[in-house]
Design a protein around this motif. Structure first.
Motif, PDB file in Angstrom:
ATOM      1  N   ARG A 136       0.857  -1.178   0.000  1.00  0.00           N
ATOM      2  CA  ARG A 136       0.000   0.000   0.000  1.00  0.00           C
ATOM      3  C   ARG A 136       0.896   1.231   0.000  1.00  0.00           C
ATOM      4  NH1 ARG A 136      -4.102  -1.851  -1.996  1.00  0.00           N
ATOM      5  NH2 ARG A 136      -5.115   0.129  -1.463  1.00  0.00           N
ATOM      6  N   LEU A 137       0.712   2.080  -0.987  1.00  0.00           N
ATOM      7  CA  LEU A 137       1.589   3.243  -1.156  1.00  0.00           C
ATOM      8  C   LEU A 137       1.622   4.126   0.085  1.00  0.00           C
ATOM      9  CD1 LEU A 137       0.724   4.296  -4.823  1.00  0.00           C
ATOM     10  CD2 LEU A 137       2.874   3.310  -4.011  1.00  0.00           C
ATOM     11  N   GLU A 138       0.478   4.323   0.712  1.00  0.00           N
ATOM     12  CA  GLU A 138       0.377   5.244   1.841  1.00  0.00           C
ATOM     13  C   GLU A 138       1.318   4.861   2.982  1.00  0.00           C
ATOM     14  OE1 GLU A 138      -0.875   8.733   3.349  1.00  0.00           O
ATOM     15  OE2 GLU A 138      -1.722   7.896   1.495  1.00  0.00           O
ATOM     16  N   THR A 139       1.511   3.561   3.182  1.00  0.00           N
ATOM     17  CA  THR A 139       2.386   3.109   4.263  1.00  0.00           C
ATOM     18  C   THR A 139       3.768   2.686   3.768  1.00  0.00           C
ATOM     19  OG1 THR A 139       1.371   0.901   4.060  1.00  0.00           O
ATOM     20  CG2 THR A 139       0.481   2.382   5.748  1.00  0.00           C
ATOM     21  N   ALA A 140       3.863   2.263   2.500  1.00  0.00           N
ATOM     22  CA  ALA A 140       5.146   1.807   1.960  1.00  0.00           C
ATOM     23  C   ALA A 140       6.113   2.970   1.747  1.00  0.00           C
ATOM     24  CB  ALA A 140       4.938   1.057   0.642  1.00  0.00           C
ATOM     25  N   ILE A 141       5.575   4.141   1.400  1.00  0.00           N
ATOM     26  CA  ILE A 141       6.423   5.321   1.170  1.00  0.00           C
ATOM     27  C   ILE A 141       6.519   6.097   2.473  1.00  0.00           C
ATOM     28  CG2 ILE A 141       6.764   7.399  -0.205  1.00  0.00           C
ATOM     29  CD1 ILE A 141       6.825   4.746  -1.786  1.00  0.00           C
ATOM     30  N   PRO A 142       7.704   6.204   3.063  1.00  0.00           N
ATOM     31  CA  PRO A 142       7.832   6.853   4.381  1.00  0.00           C
ATOM     32  C   PRO A 142       7.566   8.353   4.314  1.00  0.00           C
ATOM     33  CG  PRO A 142       9.992   6.343   3.475  1.00  0.00           C
ATOM     34  CD  PRO A 142       8.998   5.701   2.556  1.00  0.00           C
ATOM     35  N   VAL A 143       7.081   8.893   5.416  1.00  0.00           N
ATOM     36  CA  VAL A 143       6.806  10.340   5.470  1.00  0.00           C
ATOM     37  C   VAL A 143       8.082  11.118   5.777  1.00  0.00           C
ATOM     38  CG1 VAL A 143       4.381  10.057   6.095  1.00  0.00           C
ATOM     39  CG2 VAL A 143       6.112  10.167   7.898  1.00  0.00           C
ATOM     40  N   SER A 144       9.119  10.407   6.231  1.00  0.00           N
ATOM     41  CA  SER A 144      10.413  11.061   6.418  1.00  0.00           C
ATOM     42  C   SER A 144      11.524  10.041   6.144  1.00  0.00           C
ATOM     43  CB  SER A 144      10.553  11.624   7.843  1.00  0.00           C
ATOM     44  OG  SER A 144      10.522  10.595   8.807  1.00  0.00           O
ATOM     45  N   PHE A 145      12.594  10.512   5.544  1.00  0.00           N
ATOM     46  CA  PHE A 145      13.755   9.670   5.242  1.00  0.00           C
ATOM     47  C   PHE A 145      14.913  10.598   4.895  1.00  0.00           C
ATOM     48  CE2 PHE A 145      11.175  10.314   1.496  1.00  0.00           C
ATOM     49  CZ  PHE A 145      12.073  10.701   0.523  1.00  0.00           C
ATOM     50  N   GLY A 146      16.118  10.182   5.280  1.00  0.00           N
ATOM     51  CA  GLY A 146      17.282  11.024   5.007  1.00  0.00           C
ATOM     52  C   GLY A 146      17.076  12.430   5.554  1.00  0.00           C
ATOM     53  N   ASP A 147      17.257  13.393   4.679  1.00  0.00           N
ATOM     54  CA  ASP A 147      17.082  14.801   5.054  1.00  0.00           C
ATOM     55  C   ASP A 147      15.680  15.311   4.716  1.00  0.00           C
ATOM     56  OD1 ASP A 147      17.953  17.280   6.044  1.00  0.00           O
ATOM     57  OD2 ASP A 147      18.490  17.989   4.048  1.00  0.00           O
ATOM     58  N   TRP A 148      14.775  14.416   4.357  1.00  0.00           N
ATOM     59  CA  TRP A 148      13.458  14.810   3.861  1.00  0.00           C
ATOM     60  C   TRP A 148      12.356  14.452   4.850  1.00  0.00           C
ATOM     61  CZ3 TRP A 148      13.662  17.599  -0.520  1.00  0.00           C
ATOM     62  CH2 TRP A 148      14.793  17.458  -1.323  1.00  0.00           C
ATOM     63  N   HIS A 149      11.376  15.340   4.938  1.00  0.00           N
ATOM     64  CA  HIS A 149      10.182  15.038   5.713  1.00  0.00           C
ATOM     65  C   HIS A 149       8.973  15.668   5.034  1.00  0.00           C
ATOM     66  CE1 HIS A 149      11.437  18.981   7.400  1.00  0.00           C
ATOM     67  NE2 HIS A 149      10.128  19.197   7.529  1.00  0.00           N
ATOM     68  N   LEU A 150       7.807  15.173   5.394  1.00  0.00           N
ATOM     69  CA  LEU A 150       6.568  15.634   4.783  1.00  0.00           C
ATOM     70  C   LEU A 150       6.345  17.107   5.073  1.00  0.00           C
ATOM     71  CD1 LEU A 150       4.214  14.346   3.173  1.00  0.00           C
ATOM     72  CD2 LEU A 150       3.015  14.086   5.359  1.00  0.00           C
TER      73      LEU A 150
END
Length: 244
Positions: free
Chosen positions: A46-60
């Protein structure tokens, strides 16, 4: 002189041969028609949970400063795709990337991924094709292809990078998209498909594409193996075989 009986017998034989050939052709078409949906291999993602809301230097980016262009209008979205995801991410420097992912369970007939060249123009943008490029991940021997565009309105200059996964293959053009469908069809598979698009609002195209590539690499190296394969296909021909 040939009798009417002889002519009739000959006609019947010709009709039988013709019917037999038609039956064989129909049987062959039925036998060769793809029947195995590849979506069954990815049913748990499921895309909504498979794609993290934060990773590396990035956040939602919850502020929603920049709006992501939808792949299509809602009615068409529902017909083409079983899952869609649109988000805006921001890093510590305040740089933003807009992400759009659309997943279709079946790529057959008139049901296929609609490339950004279609949806941006339909929503009033002028579009310039920059050309094909590629992205390399350390754990993969070969880079995968991406397409680069520039969408423009009076107030918005938006460099875009995208790719499509059709079944096991990552493609960046409409011709390759159709070829991938055909190759899977010969093997009896109905491929599924992903359209993965990132973009940013920037007048500096080169810097924008560099930032987008960095975002993609950060994301793909963060997600688990199954999600990575879902987004860019299997690692190797051997893994293709292991999935079947």
């Amino acid at each position: 002189m040939t009798s009417n009986f002889g002519k009739g017998a000959k006609l019947r034989r010709s009709s039988i041969v013709a019917c037999t050939l038609m039956f064989c052709a129909s049987l062959s078409a039925w036998a060769l028609a793809p029947r195995n949906p590849m979506a069954a291999l990815n049913k748990n993602i499921r895309l909504e949970t498979a794609i993290p809301v934060s990773f590396g230097d990035w956040h939602l980016d919850s502020g929603g400063v920049q709006s992501v262009v939808n792949p299509q209008q809602k009615g068409l979205l529902d017909a083409l795709y079983s899952q869609t995801l649109t988000r805006t991410y921001v890093n510590a420097l305040g740089q933003r990337i807009m992400l759009s992912i659309a997943y279709g369970e079946m790529q057959s007939g008139d049901i296929e991924l609609h490339r950004p060249e279609v949806c941006y123009v339909a929503q009033g943008f002028s579009l310039e094709t920059v050309g094909e490029s590629s992205i390399k991940l350390e754990e993969r021997e070969s880079p995968f292809p991406i397409q680069r565009l520039i969408a423009q309105t009076n107030s918005r200059h938006e460099p875009i990078s995208y790719w499509m996964r059709v079944g096991d293959y990552v493609v960046a053009s409409g011709n390759d998209q159709r070829l991938a469908r055909l190759m899977h069809g010969f093997k009896g598979w109905i491929p599924d498909g992903i359209l993965f698009r990132v973009s940013s609002i920037s007048d500096d195209n080169e810097a924008a594409y560099h930032l987008q590539e960095r975002f993609v690499v950060d994301l793909l190296t963060t997600v688990d193996t199954n999600t990575r394969g879902f987004l860019i296909g299997p690692v190797s021909p051997e893994e293709v075989g292991s999935k079947r």
